[in-house]
Design a protein around this motif. Sequence first.
Motif, PDB file in Angstrom:
ATOM      1  N   GLY A  62       0.814  -1.206   0.000  1.00 22.25           N
ATOM      2  CA  GLY A  62       0.000   0.000   0.000  1.00 22.25           C
ATOM      3  C   GLY A  62       0.848   1.258   0.000  1.00 22.25           C
ATOM      4  O   GLY A  62       0.499   2.254  -0.642  1.00 22.25           O
ATOM      5  N   LEU A  63       1.976   1.219   0.720  1.00 17.93           N
ATOM      6  CA  LEU A  63       2.861   2.383   0.743  1.00 17.93           C
ATOM      7  C   LEU A  63       3.481   2.614  -0.635  1.00 17.93           C
ATOM      8  O   LEU A  63       3.558   3.756  -1.101  1.00 17.93           O
ATOM      9  N   LEU A  64       3.900   1.540  -1.299  1.00 20.72           N
ATOM     10  CA  LEU A  64       4.459   1.676  -2.642  1.00 20.72           C
ATOM     11  C   LEU A  64       3.415   2.218  -3.618  1.00 20.72           C
ATOM     12  O   LEU A  64       3.737   3.007  -4.503  1.00 20.72           O
ATOM     13  N   GLU A  65       2.167   1.794  -3.444  1.00 15.20           N
ATOM     14  CA  GLU A  65       1.103   2.341  -4.280  1.00 15.20           C
ATOM     15  C   GLU A  65       0.879   3.816  -3.962  1.00 15.20           C
ATOM     16  O   GLU A  65       0.676   4.643  -4.871  1.00 15.20           O
ATOM     17  N   HIS A  66       0.920   4.177  -2.678  1.00 10.68           N
ATOM     18  CA  HIS A  66       0.767   5.568  -2.248  1.00 10.68           C
ATOM     19  C   HIS A  66       1.853   6.448  -2.870  1.00 10.68           C
ATOM     20  O   HIS A  66       1.595   7.612  -3.219  1.00 10.68           O
ATOM     21  N   TRP A  67       3.026   5.902  -3.070  1.00  9.08           N
ATOM     22  CA  TRP A  67       4.123   6.642  -3.689  1.00  9.08           C
ATOM     23  C   TRP A  67       4.014   6.683  -5.216  1.00  9.08           C
ATOM     24  O   TRP A  67       4.828   7.324  -5.876  1.00  9.08           O
ATOM     25  N   GLY A  68       3.058   5.968  -5.774  1.00 13.81           N
ATOM     26  CA  GLY A  68       2.872   5.980  -7.222  1.00 13.81           C
ATOM     27  C   GLY A  68       3.771   5.024  -7.976  1.00 13.81           C
ATOM     28  O   GLY A  68       3.971   5.187  -9.185  1.00 13.81           O
ATOM     29  N   ILE A  69       4.296   4.014  -7.299  1.00 17.28           N
ATOM     30  CA  ILE A  69       5.256   3.099  -7.918  1.00 17.28           C
ATOM     31  C   ILE A  69       4.584   1.856  -8.490  1.00 17.28           C
ATOM     32  O   ILE A  69       4.978   1.352  -9.548  1.00 17.28           O
ATOM     33  N   ILE A  70       3.571   1.316  -7.796  1.00 15.14           N
ATOM     34  CA  ILE A  70       2.904   0.098  -8.235  1.00 15.14           C
ATOM     35  C   ILE A  70       1.392   0.264  -8.103  1.00 15.14           C
ATOM     36  O   ILE A  70       0.906   1.236  -7.515  1.00 15.14           O
ATOM     37  N   ARG A  71       0.672  -0.712  -8.655  1.00  9.80           N
ATOM     38  CA  ARG A  71      -0.733  -0.940  -8.340  1.00  9.80           C
ATOM     39  C   ARG A  71      -0.784  -2.289  -7.619  1.00  9.80           C
ATOM     40  O   ARG A  71      -0.229  -3.276  -8.115  1.00  9.80           O
ATOM     41  N   GLN A  72      -1.439  -2.355  -6.489  1.00  7.71           N
ATOM     42  CA  GLN A  72      -1.274  -3.514  -5.622  1.00  7.71           C
ATOM     43  C   GLN A  72      -2.388  -4.552  -5.684  1.00  7.71           C
ATOM     44  O   GLN A  72      -2.248  -5.631  -5.104  1.00  7.71           O
ATOM     45  N   ARG A  73      -3.490  -4.305  -6.371  1.00  6.69           N
ATOM     46  CA  ARG A  73      -4.653  -5.182  -6.253  1.00  6.69           C
ATOM     47  C   ARG A  73      -4.326  -6.637  -6.593  1.00  6.69           C
ATOM     48  O   ARG A  73      -4.608  -7.551  -5.819  1.00  6.69           O
ATOM     49  N   MET A  74      -3.724  -6.884  -7.757  1.00  5.09           N
ATOM     50  CA  MET A  74      -3.416  -8.245  -8.169  1.00  5.09           C
ATOM     51  C   MET A  74      -2.299  -8.847  -7.330  1.00  5.09           C
ATOM     52  O   MET A  74      -2.273 -10.060  -7.075  1.00  5.09           O
ATOM     53  N   LEU A  75      -1.389  -8.022  -6.859  1.00  2.69           N
ATOM     54  CA  LEU A  75      -0.315  -8.514  -6.003  1.00  2.69           C
ATOM     55  C   LEU A  75      -0.875  -9.004  -4.674  1.00  2.69           C
ATOM     56  O   LEU A  75      -0.463 -10.049  -4.153  1.00  2.69           O
ATOM     57  N   ARG A  76      -1.813  -8.265  -4.117  1.00  2.00           N
ATOM     58  CA  ARG A  76      -2.439  -8.695  -2.871  1.00  2.00           C
ATOM     59  C   ARG A  76      -3.235  -9.977  -3.080  1.00  2.00           C
ATOM     60  O   ARG A  76      -3.219 -10.876  -2.233  1.00  2.00           O
ATOM     61  N   ARG A  77      -3.914 -10.064  -4.219  1.00  2.75           N
ATOM     62  CA  ARG A  77      -4.683 -11.272  -4.506  1.00  2.75           C
ATOM     63  C   ARG A  77      -3.757 -12.485  -4.614  1.00  2.75           C
ATOM     64  O   ARG A  77      -4.073 -13.571  -4.117  1.00  2.75           O
ATOM     65  N   MET A  78      -2.603 -12.292  -5.254  1.00  7.39           N
ATOM     66  CA  MET A  78      -1.675 -13.406  -5.390  1.00  7.39           C
ATOM     67  C   MET A  78      -1.095 -13.821  -4.040  1.00  7.39           C
ATOM     68  O   MET A  78      -0.903 -15.003  -3.763  1.00  7.39           O
ATOM     69  N   ARG A  79      -0.843 -12.850  -3.182  1.00  3.65           N
ATOM     70  CA  ARG A  79      -0.326 -13.165  -1.857  1.00  3.65           C
ATOM     71  C   ARG A  79      -1.356 -13.954  -1.054  1.00  3.65           C
ATOM     72  O   ARG A  79      -1.015 -14.916  -0.361  1.00  3.65           O
TER      73      ARG A  79
END
Length: 243
Positions: free
Chosen positions: A94-111
């Motif tokens: 979420g912090l990396l997404e807040h910084w504008g570096i990634i989108r986390q939705r699919m990464l969280r789903r995979m985790r």
Amino acid sequence: MGRELTWWLNAILPDCYVDGSGRSGISGEALDRKTLADYAHAHADHRIRTHVTEWDRTDAILALKRAMQLRVDHLDAIYKFNQFPEFRQLGPLGLLEHWGIIRQRMLRRMRQLRNAVEHEGVEPPNLEECEDYAEVVWWFLRGTSPILMPLDNMDFGGAFDGSVTYSYNPLKIKVSGDVEAALISNEEHEGWTKLSMAPAYYGDVKGKMTPVEVNGGRYRIEATVTDLRTAQFLMQKAFSYVL
């Protein structure tokens, strides 16, 4: 203008342009950490390509999660995530997404999928879905690679003619140069970065507490950013030029 020690800077730096930048190379240890994440992803790719049974798919999902975690740990070693106020609520992705570096939705789903497969005995996804997750993690590794060598400094021209220097663990940002009066204030503004001023260390104004007027409408500043929340605006500006 007065001589208070605390001032604020418009961190968007409007009417400014980047005139140069510098960053240090990646160390041997950091390169090893990057390679481990890449190897974990390559292992997952191999298990997907040579797929025979569901155990190959299970191993692929576990390897993809390991690649993600290795990269997150590497970034944490550089940026010390828990120093940022948002980390407790957002977590690393979420912090990396807040910084504008990634989108986390699919990464969280995979985790979540990995946890279900490893700890709850859930059947792994089909081959096509495994290929999709491998692509998502590939983009995560590729997208975060540039900030494994973060910028040490950025030089600007225009309304701010000077440099911003960065160290990240802990985050410490220094601002040095000549700035138009409209970009600084001795009163707090929403979204502006809080600065602790220091004396000028060169030129005709050397030794005088900044900001010091150097010519019509421009002021010399030597300062350290003192507020982590608004310091992130300047850090994200650095990220935007390397991503």
